[in-house]
Scaffold this motif. Sequence first.
Motif, PDB file in Angstrom:
ATOM      1  N   LEU A   2      -7.550  15.952  15.305  1.00 23.18           N
ATOM      2  CA  LEU A   2      -7.442  15.774  13.862  1.00 23.18           C
ATOM      3  C   LEU A   2      -7.788  14.326  13.530  1.00 23.18           C
ATOM      4  O   LEU A   2      -7.003  13.412  13.816  1.00 23.18           O
ATOM      5  N   PRO A   3      -8.979  14.083  12.964  1.00 23.84           N
ATOM      6  CA  PRO A   3      -9.398  12.710  12.670  1.00 23.84           C
ATOM      7  C   PRO A   3      -8.344  11.960  11.867  1.00 23.84           C
ATOM      8  O   PRO A   3      -7.756  12.488  10.922  1.00 23.84           O
ATOM      9  N   GLY A   4      -8.120  10.716  12.275  1.00 27.08           N
ATOM     10  CA  GLY A   4      -7.148   9.880  11.612  1.00 27.08           C
ATOM     11  C   GLY A   4      -5.766   9.940  12.238  1.00 27.08           C
ATOM     12  O   GLY A   4      -4.984   8.998  12.130  1.00 27.08           O
ATOM     13  N   PHE A   5      -5.456  11.029  12.945  1.00 29.39           N
ATOM     14  CA  PHE A   5      -4.122  11.189  13.522  1.00 29.39           C
ATOM     15  C   PHE A   5      -4.165  11.253  15.050  1.00 29.39           C
ATOM     16  O   PHE A   5      -3.551  10.437  15.726  1.00 29.39           O
ATOM     17  N   PHE A  40      -1.807   1.946  10.396  1.00 27.60           N
ATOM     18  CA  PHE A  40      -2.142   2.833   9.277  1.00 27.60           C
ATOM     19  C   PHE A  40      -3.558   2.561   8.766  1.00 27.60           C
ATOM     20  O   PHE A  40      -4.355   3.495   8.591  1.00 27.60           O
ATOM     21  N   GLU A  41      -3.862   1.292   8.509  1.00 30.96           N
ATOM     22  CA  GLU A  41      -5.136   0.952   7.877  1.00 30.96           C
ATOM     23  C   GLU A  41      -6.339   1.301   8.742  1.00 30.96           C
ATOM     24  O   GLU A  41      -7.357   1.777   8.247  1.00 30.96           O
ATOM     25  N   ARG A  42      -6.247   1.071  10.049  1.00 31.52           N
ATOM     26  CA  ARG A  42      -7.426   1.329  10.881  1.00 31.52           C
ATOM     27  C   ARG A  42      -7.581   2.814  11.243  1.00 31.52           C
ATOM     28  O   ARG A  42      -8.646   3.228  11.697  1.00 31.52           O
ATOM     29  N   THR A  43      -6.531   3.624  11.051  1.00 35.80           N
ATOM     30  CA  THR A  43      -6.606   5.032  11.454  1.00 35.80           C
ATOM     31  C   THR A  43      -6.810   5.981  10.283  1.00 35.80           C
ATOM     32  O   THR A  43      -7.664   6.877  10.331  1.00 35.80           O
ATOM     33  N   VAL A  44      -6.025   5.806   9.212  1.00 28.70           N
ATOM     34  CA  VAL A  44      -6.135   6.723   8.071  1.00 28.70           C
ATOM     35  C   VAL A  44      -6.349   5.989   6.742  1.00 28.70           C
ATOM     36  O   VAL A  44      -6.694   6.613   5.741  1.00 28.70           O
ATOM     37  N   GLY A  45      -6.135   4.668   6.710  1.00 26.26           N
ATOM     38  CA  GLY A  45      -6.161   3.904   5.469  1.00 26.26           C
ATOM     39  C   GLY A  45      -7.546   3.545   4.975  1.00 26.26           C
ATOM     40  O   GLY A  45      -8.564   4.124   5.380  1.00 26.26           O
ATOM     41  N   MET A  46      -7.594   2.547   4.121  1.00 23.98           N
ATOM     42  CA  MET A  46      -8.841   2.179   3.453  1.00 23.98           C
ATOM     43  C   MET A  46      -9.876   1.583   4.406  1.00 23.98           C
ATOM     44  O   MET A  46     -11.057   1.500   4.067  1.00 23.98           O
ATOM     45  N   SER A  47      -9.464   1.180   5.587  1.00 19.56           N
ATOM     46  CA  SER A  47     -10.415   0.668   6.579  1.00 19.56           C
ATOM     47  C   SER A  47     -10.956   1.774   7.473  1.00 19.56           C
ATOM     48  O   SER A  47     -11.733   1.513   8.391  1.00 19.56           O
ATOM     49  N   SER A  48     -10.524   3.004   7.222  1.00 16.88           N
ATOM     50  CA  SER A  48     -10.947   4.148   8.032  1.00 16.88           C
ATOM     51  C   SER A  48     -11.861   5.060   7.220  1.00 16.88           C
ATOM     52  O   SER A  48     -11.953   4.931   5.989  1.00 16.88           O
ATOM     53  N   PRO A  49     -12.543   6.009   7.864  1.00 13.04           N
ATOM     54  CA  PRO A  49     -13.389   6.958   7.127  1.00 13.04           C
ATOM     55  C   PRO A  49     -12.607   7.816   6.137  1.00 13.04           C
ATOM     56  O   PRO A  49     -13.166   8.294   5.152  1.00 13.04           O
ATOM     57  N   LEU A  50     -11.283   8.008   6.369  1.00 11.17           N
ATOM     58  CA  LEU A  50     -10.496   8.854   5.477  1.00 11.17           C
ATOM     59  C   LEU A  50     -10.210   8.168   4.142  1.00 11.17           C
ATOM     60  O   LEU A  50     -10.084   8.831   3.120  1.00 11.17           O
ATOM     61  N   GLU A  51     -10.031   6.851   4.183  1.00 12.96           N
ATOM     62  CA  GLU A  51      -9.757   6.047   2.986  1.00 12.96           C
ATOM     63  C   GLU A  51      -8.551   6.570   2.192  1.00 12.96           C
ATOM     64  O   GLU A  51      -8.591   6.752   0.975  1.00 12.96           O
ATOM     65  N   VAL A  52      -7.458   6.793   2.901  1.00 10.00           N
ATOM     66  CA  VAL A  52      -6.216   7.240   2.268  1.00 10.00           C
ATOM     67  C   VAL A  52      -5.421   6.022   1.809  1.00 10.00           C
ATOM     68  O   VAL A  52      -5.219   5.079   2.575  1.00 10.00           O
ATOM     69  N   LYS A  53      -4.987   6.037   0.552  1.00 16.42           N
ATOM     70  CA  LYS A  53      -4.182   4.941   0.035  1.00 16.42           C
ATOM     71  C   LYS A  53      -2.752   5.041   0.573  1.00 16.42           C
ATOM     72  O   LYS A  53      -2.279   6.128   0.881  1.00 16.42           O
ATOM     73  N   ARG A  54      -2.054   3.902   0.642  1.00 17.88           N
ATOM     74  CA  ARG A  54      -0.711   3.898   1.200  1.00 17.88           C
ATOM     75  C   ARG A  54       0.246   4.788   0.410  1.00 17.88           C
ATOM     76  O   ARG A  54       1.047   5.515   0.996  1.00 17.88           O
ATOM     77  N   GLY A  55       0.215   4.745  -0.898  1.00 22.26           N
ATOM     78  CA  GLY A  55       1.074   5.624  -1.694  1.00 22.26           C
ATOM     79  C   GLY A  55       2.536   5.527  -1.278  1.00 22.26           C
ATOM     80  O   GLY A  55       3.093   4.438  -1.159  1.00 22.26           O
TER      81      GLY A  55
END
Length: 407
Positions: A112-115, A375-390
């Motif tokens: 699962l990309p990002g995780f 968080f940032e390098r795996t799922v956050g804005m520095s990753s392809p997923l670009e998920v905000k911290r929320g």
Amino acid sequence: MKQTIKFSLAISTLALLLSGCDSGSSAEDKAVIKSLENKIQQLENQLEQSELASAEAAKSSNASATDIEALEDKIANLEKQLAGHKTTKVTSGTLEKVQKQGYVQCGVSNGLPGFSNPNDKGEWEGLDAEFCQAVAAATLGDKSKVKYIPLTTKERFTALQSGEIDLLVRNTTWSLHRDSALGVNFAGVNYYDGQGFMVKRNLGVYSATELDGATVCVQAGTTTELNLADYFHFREMKYTPVTFETEEKTIKGFEAGRCDVMTYDQSALYALRLNLQKPKNAIVLPEIISKEPLGPVVRQGDSQWFNIVKWTLFTMINAEELGVSSISVDDMKNSNDPNIRRLIGLDGPKGKGLGLKDDWSYQIIKQVGNYSESFERTVGMSSPLEVKRGVNALWRDGGIMYAPPIR
């Protein structure tokens, strides 16, 4: 007579305890139990002799009292031996196993990309994979000492219960049933998530409230399937579920047009969308229909390992809050802030209470980083997923990520 009955009952009680312990015990356990059973037999023989002596003459009463006192001491010693044996059995658990084998067996997703996902070099990466590395850094001093074991949703808890894995970090939701009926403990939350929906862009649907009558691809045997039913039932909307056994089959079913909608944890939908042949042809709807706190899971009955995993997570969160990163941690050794000094093991409880070296927390931060870095390098804005911290932001930054202090 009363004393005789008392000690007969005491011996019977010990015998019952030992017979209960014998079920499912190891060879070493059975040897200890057999030794204790032999001692109980000797005590029973001595007790019978004391009763005979007491019946022969009144003068024997003093001797019998002495014998009974001696028996009392021996029974007390047996109870201590039995209690000590049980204590040793509980405390010599997963940490000892991990240190002997030289790596942490970590259950992760099938990809699962990002995780947790292998990259082009076959190296596992992602938020969950990095948490496995943090536990390895804490316990073995080397984040690379991890054996990743891909598991399906159906396999994950069985693998943990059976001892096939030491730790489960596989985008798994913390729930009452799982916490109370499966023999496992959740050690915290490393990602606050919620179930969402992904639809084909050409459907022209932009809200989950527009999904009445839709066909929905969903993975069977998950809380996702249950939440889906609750959502449509409560809103008196109709839907047709199309179930699949694995994540991979679910996403393939969606891509092949077996359904209009796919439902999963929203973070996973962002990740799975990247695997589509045409990612831009699908959109993730904004609604969140559930609470999905995802976190690491361990077996029940091993409080030491439970504490190690729990405080590995808390260390990463506290490090972010205190501004200690993998880059700055060495400079922080000169800090006068007592919170920072306790965080990196210079002062405070250090590693004794966990059975670890005093630099266990330093190794986590130095080798893996604080929570924000991961968080940032795996799922956050520095990753392809670009998920905000929320909600996954720190409590002081408007989120709910919070950890007890290290002191």
